[in-house]
Write a protein that holds these residues in place. Structure first.
Motif, mmCIF file in Angstrom:
data_model
loop_
_atom_site.group_PDB
_atom_site.id
_atom_site.type_symbol
_atom_site.label_atom_id
_atom_site.label_comp_id
_atom_site.label_asym_id
_atom_site.label_seq_id
_atom_site.Cartn_x
_atom_site.Cartn_y
_atom_site.Cartn_z
ATOM 1 N N ALA A 16 8.986 -35.488 15.478
ATOM 2 C CA ALA A 16 8.997 -36.852 16.001
ATOM 3 C C ALA A 16 9.453 -36.879 17.449
ATOM 4 C CB ALA A 16 9.898 -37.737 15.150
ATOM 5 N N ASN A 17 10.299 -35.935 17.832
ATOM 6 C CA ASN A 17 10.795 -35.862 19.201
ATOM 7 C C ASN A 17 9.981 -34.899 20.057
ATOM 8 O OD1 ASN A 17 12.779 -37.676 18.649
ATOM 9 N ND2 ASN A 17 14.457 -36.222 18.704
ATOM 10 N N THR A 18 8.794 -34.523 19.594
ATOM 11 C CA THR A 18 7.949 -33.606 20.331
ATOM 12 C C THR A 18 6.841 -34.378 21.019
ATOM 13 O OG1 THR A 18 8.418 -31.855 18.746
ATOM 14 C CG2 THR A 18 6.512 -31.538 20.175
ATOM 15 N N ALA A 88 8.979 -47.374 27.760
ATOM 16 C CA ALA A 88 8.039 -47.047 26.679
ATOM 17 C C ALA A 88 8.482 -45.786 25.944
ATOM 18 C CB ALA A 88 6.628 -46.869 27.245
ATOM 19 N N LEU A 89 8.973 -44.782 26.696
ATOM 20 C CA LEU A 89 9.450 -43.558 26.068
ATOM 21 C C LEU A 89 10.686 -43.845 25.215
ATOM 22 C CD1 LEU A 89 9.340 -40.547 25.558
ATOM 23 C CD2 LEU A 89 10.559 -40.199 27.719
ATOM 24 N N ASP A 90 11.598 -44.647 25.724
ATOM 25 C CA ASP A 90 12.795 -45.002 24.962
ATOM 26 C C ASP A 90 12.424 -45.771 23.696
ATOM 27 O OD1 ASP A 90 15.709 -45.063 24.707
ATOM 28 O OD2 ASP A 90 15.449 -47.227 24.956
ATOM 29 N N ASP A 91 11.467 -46.696 23.817
ATOM 30 C CA ASP A 91 11.011 -47.444 22.634
ATOM 31 C C ASP A 91 10.455 -46.493 21.579
ATOM 32 O OD1 ASP A 91 11.715 -49.873 23.732
ATOM 33 O OD2 ASP A 91 9.664 -50.455 24.246
ATOM 34 N N PHE A 96 12.982 -43.029 15.970
ATOM 35 C CA PHE A 96 13.314 -41.828 15.202
ATOM 36 C C PHE A 96 14.786 -41.464 15.266
ATOM 37 C CE2 PHE A 96 8.947 -41.609 16.748
ATOM 38 C CZ PHE A 96 8.283 -41.598 15.530
ATOM 39 N N ARG A 97 15.604 -42.324 15.859
ATOM 40 C CA ARG A 97 17.044 -42.035 15.961
ATOM 41 C C ARG A 97 17.775 -42.452 14.727
ATOM 42 N NH1 ARG A 97 17.185 -44.363 21.799
ATOM 43 N NH2 ARG A 97 16.269 -42.641 22.897
#
Length: 97
Positions: A16-18, A88-91, A96-97
């Motif tokens: 998810a963080n990839t 957008a990247l933070d959203d 997934f956090r």
């Protein structure tokens, strides 16, 4: 070939963080996005891979001049293109956090 893998041990296993950056070797906007992502990795845990679209005619057809493009490797969702959109990247990552 421009493919680079830049990872943080804590998130390499978490797909998810990839992220994937589609770009070109000689693209200054691509280099700017890569540098911004590398700098952001000091604060946020994620992994990204850079793929040179010129190595694949299908990617050239799909993205052409719309590079760099930042996508989720999990969903293929486009997060942003041309410039790194931090909001957008933070959203995306916050899901997934």
């Amino acid at each position: 070939m421009m493919t680079k893998k830049i990872e943080s041990d804590s998130c390499a296993a978490n797909q998810a963080n990839t992220l994937i950056v589609y770009g070109r070797e000689s693209c200054h906007l691509c280099q700017d996005m890569i540098l911004a992502l590398q700098n952001l990795q000091a604060q946020v845990s994620f992994y990204f891979q850079v793929v040179d679209i010129d190595t694949n005619p299908e990617l050239v057809a799909r993205y052409g001049e719309k590079i760099p493009v930042l996508l989720s490797s999990l969903t293929n969702q486009e997060i942003c293109h041309y410039f790194l959109d931090l909001a957008a990247l933070d959203d995306y990552l916050s899901k997934f956090r």
